[in-house]
Design a protein around this motif. Structure first.
Motif, PDB file in Angstrom:
ATOM      1  N   LEU A 206       7.319  -1.959 -65.543  1.00  0.00           N
ATOM      2  CA  LEU A 206       7.225  -1.626 -64.120  1.00  0.00           C
ATOM      3  C   LEU A 206       6.896  -0.153 -63.942  1.00  0.00           C
ATOM      4  N   ARG A 207       7.485   0.685 -64.773  1.00  0.00           N
ATOM      5  CA  ARG A 207       7.173   2.111 -64.733  1.00  0.00           C
ATOM      6  C   ARG A 207       5.724   2.360 -65.146  1.00  0.00           C
ATOM      7  N   GLU A 208       5.271   1.631 -66.164  1.00  0.00           N
ATOM      8  CA  GLU A 208       3.894   1.784 -66.613  1.00  0.00           C
ATOM      9  C   GLU A 208       2.915   1.388 -65.512  1.00  0.00           C
ATOM     10  N   PHE A 209       3.230   0.321 -64.764  1.00  0.00           N
ATOM     11  CA  PHE A 209       2.339  -0.119 -63.688  1.00  0.00           C
ATOM     12  C   PHE A 209       2.229   0.947 -62.602  1.00  0.00           C
ATOM     13  N   GLU A 210       3.358   1.554 -62.233  1.00  0.00           N
ATOM     14  CA  GLU A 210       3.341   2.589 -61.204  1.00  0.00           C
ATOM     15  C   GLU A 210       2.534   3.804 -61.660  1.00  0.00           C
ATOM     16  N   GLN A 211       2.672   4.163 -62.929  1.00  0.00           N
ATOM     17  CA  GLN A 211       1.914   5.291 -63.464  1.00  0.00           C
ATOM     18  C   GLN A 211       0.418   4.977 -63.463  1.00  0.00           C
ATOM     19  N   GLN A 212       0.055   3.748 -63.837  1.00  0.00           N
ATOM     20  CA  GLN A 212      -1.358   3.358 -63.826  1.00  0.00           C
ATOM     21  C   GLN A 212      -1.904   3.307 -62.406  1.00  0.00           C
ATOM     22  N   ARG A 213      -1.055   2.916 -61.456  1.00  0.00           N
ATOM     23  CA  ARG A 213      -1.489   2.889 -60.054  1.00  0.00           C
ATOM     24  C   ARG A 213      -1.866   4.304 -59.591  1.00  0.00           C
ATOM     25  N   LEU A 214      -1.044   5.300 -59.979  1.00  0.00           N
ATOM     26  CA  LEU A 214      -1.330   6.683 -59.604  1.00  0.00           C
ATOM     27  C   LEU A 214      -2.678   7.151 -60.151  1.00  0.00           C
ATOM     28  N   LYS A 215      -3.011   6.673 -61.326  1.00  0.00           N
ATOM     29  CA  LYS A 215      -4.256   7.078 -61.974  1.00  0.00           C
ATOM     30  C   LYS A 215      -5.449   6.246 -61.536  1.00  0.00           C
ATOM     31  N   GLY A 216      -5.196   5.245 -60.681  1.00  0.00           N
ATOM     32  CA  GLY A 216      -6.275   4.374 -60.241  1.00  0.00           C
ATOM     33  C   GLY A 216      -6.695   3.358 -61.271  1.00  0.00           C
ATOM     34  N   ASN A 217      -5.817   3.073 -62.238  1.00  0.00           N
ATOM     35  CA  ASN A 217      -6.156   2.143 -63.321  1.00  0.00           C
ATOM     36  C   ASN A 217      -5.238   0.931 -63.330  1.00  0.00           C
ATOM     37  N   LEU A 218      -4.791   0.486 -62.163  1.00  0.00           N
ATOM     38  CA  LEU A 218      -3.844  -0.620 -62.108  1.00  0.00           C
ATOM     39  C   LEU A 218      -4.489  -1.904 -62.635  1.00  0.00           C
ATOM     40  N   PRO A 219      -3.836  -2.577 -63.604  1.00  0.00           N
ATOM     41  CA  PRO A 219      -4.395  -3.830 -64.142  1.00  0.00           C
ATOM     42  C   PRO A 219      -4.390  -4.932 -63.076  1.00  0.00           C
ATOM     43  N   SER A 220      -5.052  -6.008 -63.390  1.00  0.00           N
ATOM     44  CA  SER A 220      -5.061  -7.158 -62.496  1.00  0.00           C
ATOM     45  C   SER A 220      -3.667  -7.781 -62.421  1.00  0.00           C
ATOM     46  N   GLU A 221      -3.435  -8.565 -61.374  1.00  0.00           N
ATOM     47  CA  GLU A 221      -2.148  -9.241 -61.215  1.00  0.00           C
ATOM     48  C   GLU A 221      -1.863 -10.152 -62.399  1.00  0.00           C
ATOM     49  N   THR A 222      -2.881 -10.808 -62.915  1.00  0.00           N
ATOM     50  CA  THR A 222      -2.705 -11.702 -64.067  1.00  0.00           C
ATOM     51  C   THR A 222      -2.226 -10.927 -65.294  1.00  0.00           C
ATOM     52  N   VAL A 223      -2.860  -9.784 -65.531  1.00  0.00           N
ATOM     53  CA  VAL A 223      -2.477  -8.960 -66.682  1.00  0.00           C
ATOM     54  C   VAL A 223      -1.056  -8.421 -66.512  1.00  0.00           C
ATOM     55  N   MET A 224      -0.708  -7.977 -65.305  1.00  0.00           N
ATOM     56  CA  MET A 224       0.629  -7.437 -65.070  1.00  0.00           C
ATOM     57  C   MET A 224       1.698  -8.509 -65.254  1.00  0.00           C
TER      58      MET A 224
ATOM     59  N   ILE B 280      15.866  17.575 -54.931  1.00  0.00           N
ATOM     60  CA  ILE B 280      14.647  16.772 -54.806  1.00  0.00           C
ATOM     61  C   ILE B 280      14.516  15.808 -55.983  1.00  0.00           C
ATOM     62  N   ALA B 281      14.017  14.620 -55.688  1.00  0.00           N
ATOM     63  CA  ALA B 281      13.661  13.643 -56.721  1.00  0.00           C
ATOM     64  C   ALA B 281      12.300  13.066 -56.347  1.00  0.00           C
ATOM     65  N   PRO B 282      11.230  13.857 -56.531  1.00  0.00           N
ATOM     66  CA  PRO B 282       9.882  13.417 -56.136  1.00  0.00           C
ATOM     67  C   PRO B 282       9.255  12.494 -57.183  1.00  0.00           C
ATOM     68  N   THR B 283       9.969  11.437 -57.516  1.00  0.00           N
ATOM     69  CA  THR B 283       9.595  10.554 -58.615  1.00  0.00           C
ATOM     70  C   THR B 283       8.553   9.545 -58.149  1.00  0.00           C
ATOM     71  N   ARG B 284       7.412   9.526 -58.819  1.00  0.00           N
ATOM     72  CA  ARG B 284       6.313   8.640 -58.401  1.00  0.00           C
ATOM     73  C   ARG B 284       6.169   7.415 -59.291  1.00  0.00           C
ATOM     74  N   PHE B 285       6.752   7.437 -60.477  1.00  0.00           N
ATOM     75  CA  PHE B 285       6.800   6.232 -61.305  1.00  0.00           C
ATOM     76  C   PHE B 285       8.081   6.261 -62.118  1.00  0.00           C
ATOM     77  N   ALA B 286       8.787   5.124 -62.112  1.00  0.00           N
ATOM     78  CA  ALA B 286      10.065   5.022 -62.806  1.00  0.00           C
ATOM     79  C   ALA B 286      10.507   3.570 -62.764  1.00  0.00           C
ATOM     80  N   ALA B 287      11.522   3.261 -63.564  1.00  0.00           N
ATOM     81  CA  ALA B 287      12.146   1.947 -63.527  1.00  0.00           C
ATOM     82  C   ALA B 287      13.648   2.146 -63.676  1.00  0.00           C
ATOM     83  N   GLY B 288      14.387   1.073 -63.480  1.00  0.00           N
ATOM     84  CA  GLY B 288      15.840   1.186 -63.585  1.00  0.00           C
ATOM     85  C   GLY B 288      16.439   1.737 -62.313  1.00  0.00           C
TER      86      GLY B 288
END
Length: 384
Positions: free
Chosen positions: A124-142, A282-290
């Motif tokens: 889930l953290r990896e998906f959020e990080q990829q979203r920030l970079k504009g590289n979010l995988p397809s729903e099937t891959v996720m 401040i907790a300006p966290t843009r990708f994380a899990a847990g």
């Protein structure tokens, strides 16, 4: 009476100052000892040294396996094949190694109960990080990646432990039984300074990698949010960044003149005094899990927090009641400015967040829940 024995498998010896889920692992380890279990700690990623064994913040009763890594795990398990009652494994990559060792070496662990402490659903953290970079995988891959991580816990785990209810629900929706929530344990110890006695902005978090959520948080805040705050509140206001730093991020703080107002203080022993000096966290966290330990800890010390929707969702805290929430840099700066100037809002958030910590992070409840998890795991089927 013979004590039950636990083998605790983690990345490295969990000292509380490390962040990244290790403060919680340290609490679990310590509480296992307090509950009367004999605990062996096996670090898979970073070999333990004698200094870890003698460190004051690791319980002396814990047996730490020294100078071993993942490559010696099979040999170690064979040497203690009938020794442990429970194996507690934290984080998916460690469970994957354990599963591979058991399978390839055909180890028989009959009678051993396996508890998987997910700590977080890492993909889930990896998906959020990829979203920030504009590289979010397809729903099937996720979905395939999510199933792959969740299914590491089958078929051997008696119990799965998550750190928050949203991730418990994800495991349950994917057909995993016996999923328990064990969050953080903190005493509410609000620092005494009043609103007018405090100055500046605080961030606490270990910075180990350029690819980490904490590094991204600091760089994003300094480059895109902090200049707006200084424009309104003045250049005398500083951002103080506390925590173990093993990389140099100063070159990433690119805005001219801003760097002088950002203090990278490194590890600080007396965090209570640090919390007491600052007006907001401040907790300006843009990708994380847990779930965010840093927010729980700041709130426990009576310091109101501005964070992102991601962290608010993990905590399940109410915006404008327990915490301030903003997604975009403009909104984040506005929320920080408002909290920095508004004593009534500051007091309101401080009091409500303290109530949340007292209710959700009770040491007594944490101990009781861990005791129940360990006890109930032994009622399920064993590893073949």
């Amino acid at each position: 009476m013979l004590r039950s024995r636990i083998l605790f498998i983690e990345d490295c010896v969990p000292h509380p100052s490390m962040g990244s889920g290790f403060p919680r692992a340290h609490k679990i380890l310590s509480q296992m000892v307090d509950l009367g279990y004999f605990v062996t700690f096996y670090p898979l990623t970073t070999p333990a040294k004698l200094t870890d064994k003698t460190s004051f913040d690791v319980p002396a009763e814990v047996e730490i396996v020294l100078d071993h890594t993942a490559s010696q795990l099979g040999e170690f398990l064979k040497s203690r094949e009938t020794y442990y009652d429970i194996v507690w494994i934290s984080r998916p990559h460690n469970l994957k190694i354990f599963n591979q060792v058991v399978s390839t070496q055909k180890l028989s662990l009959s009678g051993v109960q396996l508890i998987y402490d997910a700590e977080a659903i890492f993909c889930l953290r990896e998906f959020e990080q990829q979203r920030l970079k504009g590289n979010l995988p397809s729903e099937t891959v996720m979905q395939a990646r999510l199933r792959q991580e969740l299914n590491l816990s089958t078929p051997h785990c008696a119990t799965i432990v998550t750190v928050c209810e949203p991730e418990q629900q994800i495991f349950s929706r994917h057909g995993h039984p016996n999923v328990e929530v064990l969050g953080h344990t903190l005493k509410a110890t609000p620092t005494p300074a009043n609103f007018h006695e405090r100055r500046h902005i605080l961030f606490i978090g270990a910075i180990y990698s350029f690819n980490s959520p904490n590094t991204d948080s600091v760089i994003w805040f300094v480059n895109h949010i902090f200049p707006k705050i200084q424009k309104k509140l003045g250049s005398a206001i500083t951002l103080n960044v506390v925590g173990t730093h093993t990389i140099d991020i100063t070159s990433q703080l690119a805005r001219s003149g801003i760097q002088d107002s950002v203090r990278l203080l490194g590890k600080v022993e007396d965090l209570a005094e640090i919390y007491n000096q600052h007006r907001l966290f401040i907790a300006p966290t843009r990708f994380a899990a847990g779930i965010s330990h840093k927010v729980h800890e700041a709130a426990a010390h009576g310091l109101p927090v501005v964070t992102t929707p991601l962290i608010a969702k993990q905590l399940q805290w109410q915006p404008d009641t327990d915490i301030l929430v903003a997604k975009q840099s403009e909104d984040f700066s506005r929320q920080c400015i408002q909290l920095y100037e508004d004593e009534a809002l500051w007091t309101h958030l401080r009091e409500n967040a303290l109530k949340k910590v007292k209710r959700e992070c009770s040491p007594q409840q944490f101990s009781q829940k861990l005791a129940m998890i360990l006890r109930d795991a032994c009622r399920h089927e064993v590893i073949d």
